[in-house]
Design a protein around this motif. Sequence first.
Motif, mmCIF file in Angstrom:
data_model
loop_
_atom_site.group_PDB
_atom_site.id
_atom_site.type_symbol
_atom_site.label_atom_id
_atom_site.label_comp_id
_atom_site.label_asym_id
_atom_site.label_seq_id
_atom_site.Cartn_x
_atom_site.Cartn_y
_atom_site.Cartn_z
ATOM 1 N N CYS A 411 0.838 -1.211 0.000
ATOM 2 C CA CYS A 411 0.000 0.000 0.000
ATOM 3 C C CYS A 411 0.868 1.255 0.000
ATOM 4 O O CYS A 411 0.564 2.238 -0.688
ATOM 5 N N GLU A 412 1.946 1.218 0.759
ATOM 6 C CA GLU A 412 2.859 2.373 0.819
ATOM 7 C C GLU A 412 3.603 2.544 -0.504
ATOM 8 O O GLU A 412 3.752 3.662 -1.009
ATOM 9 N N ILE A 413 4.075 1.431 -1.060
ATOM 10 C CA ILE A 413 4.820 1.495 -2.328
ATOM 11 C C ILE A 413 3.938 2.065 -3.434
ATOM 12 O O ILE A 413 4.384 2.883 -4.248
ATOM 13 N N TRP A 414 2.691 1.637 -3.466
ATOM 14 C CA TRP A 414 1.769 2.057 -4.530
ATOM 15 C C TRP A 414 1.016 3.342 -4.196
ATOM 16 O O TRP A 414 0.185 3.785 -4.991
ATOM 17 N N HIS A 415 1.278 3.915 -3.024
ATOM 18 C CA HIS A 415 0.569 5.135 -2.596
ATOM 19 C C HIS A 415 -0.944 4.934 -2.692
ATOM 20 O O HIS A 415 -1.677 5.745 -3.262
ATOM 21 N N MET A 416 -1.392 3.841 -2.130
ATOM 22 C CA MET A 416 -2.798 3.465 -2.252
ATOM 23 C C MET A 416 -3.731 4.482 -1.599
ATOM 24 O O MET A 416 -4.919 4.546 -1.927
ATOM 25 N N GLU A 417 -3.182 5.291 -0.702
ATOM 26 C CA GLU A 417 -4.023 6.302 -0.054
ATOM 27 C C GLU A 417 -4.506 7.351 -1.053
ATOM 28 O O GLU A 417 -5.470 8.082 -0.783
ATOM 29 N N THR A 418 -3.857 7.429 -2.214
ATOM 30 C CA THR A 418 -4.276 8.399 -3.239
ATOM 31 C C THR A 418 -5.334 7.824 -4.183
ATOM 32 O O THR A 418 -5.830 8.539 -5.045
ATOM 33 N N TRP A 419 -5.663 6.567 -4.026
ATOM 34 C CA TRP A 419 -6.658 5.934 -4.905
ATOM 35 C C TRP A 419 -8.054 6.280 -4.396
ATOM 36 O O TRP A 419 -8.705 5.491 -3.705
ATOM 37 N N THR A 420 -8.525 7.448 -4.727
ATOM 38 C CA THR A 420 -9.808 7.926 -4.197
ATOM 39 C C THR A 420 -10.977 7.037 -4.608
ATOM 40 O O THR A 420 -11.989 6.972 -3.908
ATOM 41 N N TRP A 421 -10.835 6.357 -5.741
ATOM 42 C CA TRP A 421 -11.932 5.517 -6.230
ATOM 43 C C TRP A 421 -12.205 4.324 -5.316
ATOM 44 O O TRP A 421 -13.246 3.676 -5.429
ATOM 45 N N MET A 422 -11.288 4.027 -4.405
ATOM 46 C CA MET A 422 -11.518 2.924 -3.471
ATOM 47 C C MET A 422 -12.528 3.282 -2.392
ATOM 48 O O MET A 422 -13.015 2.413 -1.673
ATOM 49 N N GLY A 423 -12.846 4.576 -2.271
ATOM 50 C CA GLY A 423 -13.755 5.025 -1.220
ATOM 51 C C GLY A 423 -15.115 4.353 -1.275
ATOM 52 O O GLY A 423 -15.709 4.031 -0.242
ATOM 53 N N HIS A 424 -15.634 4.131 -2.495
ATOM 54 C CA HIS A 424 -16.949 3.495 -2.631
ATOM 55 C C HIS A 424 -16.924 2.073 -2.067
ATOM 56 O O HIS A 424 -17.859 1.647 -1.385
ATOM 57 N N PHE A 425 -15.851 1.364 -2.359
ATOM 58 C CA PHE A 425 -15.745 -0.008 -1.846
ATOM 59 C C PHE A 425 -15.635 -0.004 -0.325
ATOM 60 O O PHE A 425 -16.248 -0.840 0.353
ATOM 61 N N GLN A 426 -14.867 0.928 0.214
ATOM 62 C CA GLN A 426 -14.695 0.979 1.667
ATOM 63 C C GLN A 426 -16.030 1.243 2.367
ATOM 64 O O GLN A 426 -16.341 0.627 3.389
ATOM 65 N N THR A 427 -16.816 2.149 1.799
ATOM 66 C CA THR A 427 -18.145 2.417 2.372
ATOM 67 C C THR A 427 -19.011 1.166 2.324
ATOM 68 O O THR A 427 -19.633 0.772 3.319
ATOM 69 N N ASP A 428 -19.053 0.542 1.149
ATOM 70 C CA ASP A 428 -19.907 -0.631 0.974
ATOM 71 C C ASP A 428 -19.433 -1.797 1.835
ATOM 72 O O ASP A 428 -20.242 -2.593 2.327
ATOM 73 N N MET A 429 -18.130 -1.895 2.018
ATOM 74 C CA MET A 429 -17.586 -2.957 2.866
ATOM 75 C C MET A 429 -18.028 -2.766 4.320
ATOM 76 O O MET A 429 -18.397 -3.735 5.000
ATOM 77 N N LEU A 430 -18.011 -1.529 4.784
ATOM 78 C CA LEU A 430 -18.439 -1.252 6.158
ATOM 79 C C LEU A 430 -19.924 -1.565 6.341
ATOM 80 O O LEU A 430 -20.333 -2.120 7.365
ATOM 81 N N ILE A 431 -20.729 -1.220 5.338
ATOM 82 C CA ILE A 431 -22.161 -1.551 5.404
ATOM 83 C C ILE A 431 -22.345 -3.065 5.382
ATOM 84 O O ILE A 431 -23.154 -3.621 6.131
#
Length: 670
Positions: A411-431
């Motif tokens: 995640c650090e190598i790929w700077h995954m924190e900048t992948w804003t498109w993952m936000g939808h999955f994170q929301t749906d995963m929490l639900i």
Amino acid sequence: MSDEVWLISRARACMKPTKSDPYAAKAWMITARSLFPNNFSIQFEAYSLEKAGKNVKEAAKLLEEMFVLFPNEPQLWEEIQEILEILQTEMSANSHKNFLTEIFAAVSTPTQCQMLLSVAQKISNTLEQCRLLLLAMRKFPNLVFEHGLKLLDTLQQAELEAKMKYPVNCYRKLFVCDVLPLVLQKVKKPELPAAQIYRWLQMSVEFYIMFVTQSPSFNTSSSNSPELLSPTKLSNRVSIPGLFDKECQVSDPWGSLLKLIILLGQLMDWDVPPDLFSEPREIQYKNIYSMYNRARQSRSPEQTRQVLYTTVVLFLECLYTYVSSVDPQSFLGPSASHTPLVLMEKFENESADEEPQAKKAKVQTESSPTIEGAESISNASRIINSFTTAFKCYELMHSTADLQTEFMKLCEIWHMETWTWMGHFQTDMLIYQGAFADAIAHLQNFSSTIKENMQLRSNLQMACCFYCLQKYSKACELVLNVIKDLPYTHDRPPASNLAETSGAKGRQLWLTKCTESEILPYCIQLLLAALKSKAFSAKGDDTSLGHMIVLLQYDWPKSEALFFEVLKKIKQQNSLVYNMFFNYVINVDILEEIAFLKTLEGGKVNLDILPTSTKVIAQQRTVTRGVNKVVKEDFKLTMVKQMGRSDEPVEKLIRTFLTNERISILKALA
């Protein structure tokens, strides 16, 4: 003037427009070449003459002879370089360029190979040099053994020296998409440290994921065919500075990455089935989980990495498939016309004796819920399988300390924190996990960056989460905002199948389109569920029951069972005070059932539902005798009059009710 120059001038004179005698010119050049076989100017002039005459074989023969006899002539290298540059570009409408490629094709194979290598060595531009070596290896696969690994090192070093900040760059593209597959197919067991191969793997995954997830940089207005508007097709046309258009295209990004993973796995003796990524999602995850179990038993770091990388790649592919369906504009850009999808808790109209849906959602978070897709989503099964597989992969990568540590490094190598498109999955995963408070916090954190087309989705999910936390007032406030923003089409939307139970036990989630016909029924169902929880509780009141009666008209007669529960509640308390009843209730069946309650057979229920309260009427009369009779007459007349409104559009009436009585609804749920 020297003899050589004189002979050349005579040949050129024969080619002037006034004379134009190519045969005479050729005769002069044959003479010149015979007299001065070691003179480069004469040989090149002869070559130019054959080229002008479109004589492919003769021109190729002369070019080959010059390459052998005059290897250091700048003019010759310029000519060869021009030919090789044309070979790297797309087919052109320019006949001169196409003719030059024909000349090169007519040169003998060994000389072609030597030309490519020689020019590559002379070029100072690293990118051009790599291009030529790649061209040479493609035309002459045996060169891969000698030059393949060197070229990978050159490209890797060039990217570092150029200080490229973005993975999708010219050097990385050639490295990942063009050179590395060639090397892996030819060089079976290169003597390389494992760290180097893992670095290749990291670079490849990073390139492909960034390649497919960035918006296209070309104008799609000229063609809007379904094929071109698919996420995969569009991502193939990303513009990469430094490369020709042809070089920027990747025919099948995900397919290429998955093949690369298999090749790299074979290089490192991974225990990965060759057809792993071509299997159905369930089989893919089953195979990975088997690898995971073997890795746990062996406790081998190599097997752990094997599990990590195969799981990460499957996770990312599933994630991409899901997010590109949920929010098409994430990858297609504003030109995408597809409707976003939303994942929410599904509400069933359980009986009043059952445990409320919100409480069920709260206590059943340990077992995975089932997800149902709306009938309007043609590929719902594929989308849902992609989501659940991505979720399982995510959980697997956090199942042990070793896997989690290695995943966080990636995640650090790929700077995954900048992948804003993952936000939808994170929301749906929490639900999906039932972590509703966390889902709300996540949605609120990203509220400022949510795109306009996804605002509806965000509000719906937040309302769903607040409802599941039994914060009904806040949930319904958001739902009322959603309904207010929904366009009114003047047509009754198709009946939703939300209320139809699938027979499955436990929590159920609902994947549907963000359209009025899908969202409005869901919103009304959520309002009904919230009002029902309040109306049938110890703190229930008549206002909640009355609001329910109004809303139950929307999906009539599917909501008939719940209406009879409301009637049962009214009979039990033997009264109903709801003075806005005749403003909004127009359903004939409901009106008849309510009227029946006042009869002797219906239980003579005390109904205070006229626009003016019965108590007020009594207070206004100076003589109380006959008041009940007057009220009965008023009730009958009003009921008859109300029957005449039964043809009014229900959706418009419900929308008016939700707008005008917003404060009353929220107060009832407070």
